[in-house]
Design an enzyme around this catalytic site. Structure first.
Site, mmCIF file in Angstrom:
data_model
loop_
_atom_site.group_PDB
_atom_site.id
_atom_site.type_symbol
_atom_site.label_atom_id
_atom_site.label_comp_id
_atom_site.label_asym_id
_atom_site.label_seq_id
_atom_site.Cartn_x
_atom_site.Cartn_y
_atom_site.Cartn_z
ATOM 1 N N SER A 55 0.845 -1.194 0.000
ATOM 2 C CA SER A 55 0.000 0.000 0.000
ATOM 3 C C SER A 55 0.881 1.245 0.000
ATOM 4 O O SER A 55 1.988 1.223 0.541
ATOM 5 C CB SER A 55 -0.894 0.015 1.249
ATOM 6 O OG SER A 55 -1.554 1.258 1.391
ATOM 7 N N TYR A 82 -1.475 -0.069 10.332
ATOM 8 C CA TYR A 82 -1.644 -0.454 8.938
ATOM 9 C C TYR A 82 -0.426 -0.017 8.123
ATOM 10 O O TYR A 82 0.160 -0.814 7.382
ATOM 11 C CB TYR A 82 -2.917 0.160 8.366
ATOM 12 C CG TYR A 82 -3.236 -0.299 6.968
ATOM 13 C CD1 TYR A 82 -3.805 -1.549 6.742
ATOM 14 C CD2 TYR A 82 -2.987 0.512 5.860
ATOM 15 C CE1 TYR A 82 -4.105 -1.982 5.458
ATOM 16 C CE2 TYR A 82 -3.285 0.096 4.580
ATOM 17 C CZ TYR A 82 -3.844 -1.158 4.379
ATOM 18 O OH TYR A 82 -4.131 -1.588 3.107
#
Length: 259
Positions: free
Chosen positions: A149, A162
């Protein structure tokens, strides 16, 4: 032109988080290029629905697309996944797409919550890579693609755990690429920005938030799952045979934005 360089005929791919969104789009892309696809996801009903959808879209051999409901964070279930893959003839390709998040301020996470994010995003991928290595190394050329990501590269309001887990996934990709190059196993990573999926729909339904996202995205739009899947497929194909240890952003230019 050697068309075999742009084909996955005869390749067997395991895709995690395969029942929807980016994972389902990856399965569709790999099937379209001739691969046999083994789909894994936690929710059995959604997974079977996705498998049946692909089977109808790509009529062919009965075993062209198979599915196994399993939780990749569970050690015993990971072993079942690899045993299942071995029973099909072994793997050429592994796509670690399963992931999850819980967005909140850093001080508000319980320990079990942030550790859970690491379990699904990082530790399960590491263990699947290690468990799949013997099957992948049997072939002259095999490929692992991890779905990272842009949050592992810069801050995107996704929550510290995250971003931390995705940054570690990117580094895992680089380390394994170096270690396993001599085994004929390439390891790469794809790092999406906002992609139009069920997971992002709630945030993107807020017009003000969507406007902020688009203002920071030079191409001026949200990405589609198929646009991630096509990059994953390229990294799986013989056409990318000299590419390993890379993390390719699929972000509409987001990471290159300047003022």
């Amino acid at each position: 032109m050697d068309r075999n360089r742009w084909s996955l005929e005869g390749q067997r791919a395991l895709v995690t988080g395969a029942s929807a969104g980016i994972g389902l789009a990856i399965c569709r892309e790999l099937l379209g290029l001739g691969a046999q696809v083994l789909m894994v996801a936690r929710e059995a009903t959604a997974l079977e629905r996705a498998r049946a959808e692909l089977e109808e879209e790509f009529p062919g051999p009965e075993d062209a697309v198979l599915a196994l409901p399993a939780d990749v964070t569970d050690e015993e279930q990971r072993a079942e996944i690899l045993d299942w893959a071995a029973d099909q003839g072994g793997l050429h390709l592994l796509v670690n797409n399963a992931g999850g998040n819980l967005t909140r301020p850093a001080l508000d996470y319980g320990e079990d919550q942030w550790r859970g994010i690491f379990e699904i995003n990082l530790f399960s991928a590491f263990e699947l890579c290690r468990a799949a290595h013997p099957q992948l190394a049997r072939h002259a050329t095999s490929s692992i693609v991890n779905i990272g990501s842009v949050s592992g590269i810069t801050h995107v309001r996704s929550g510290a755990p995250y971003g931390m887990s995705k940054a570690a996934l990117h580094q895992m990709t680089r380390n394994l690429a170096v270690e396993w190059a001599e085994d004929g196993v390439r390891v790469n990573c794809v790092a999406p920005w906002y992609i139009r999926t069920r997971r992002t729909s709630a945030k993107l339904s807020d017009p003000d938030y969507l406007d902020e996202v688009l203002q920071r995205t030079p191409m001026g739009r949200v990405g589609e799952p198929e646009e991630v899947a096509s990059v994953v497929a390229f990294l799986c194909m013989p056409a990318s045979s000299y590419v390993t240890g890379e993390c390719i952003a699929v972000d509409g230019g987001f990471l290159r934005y300047g003022f």
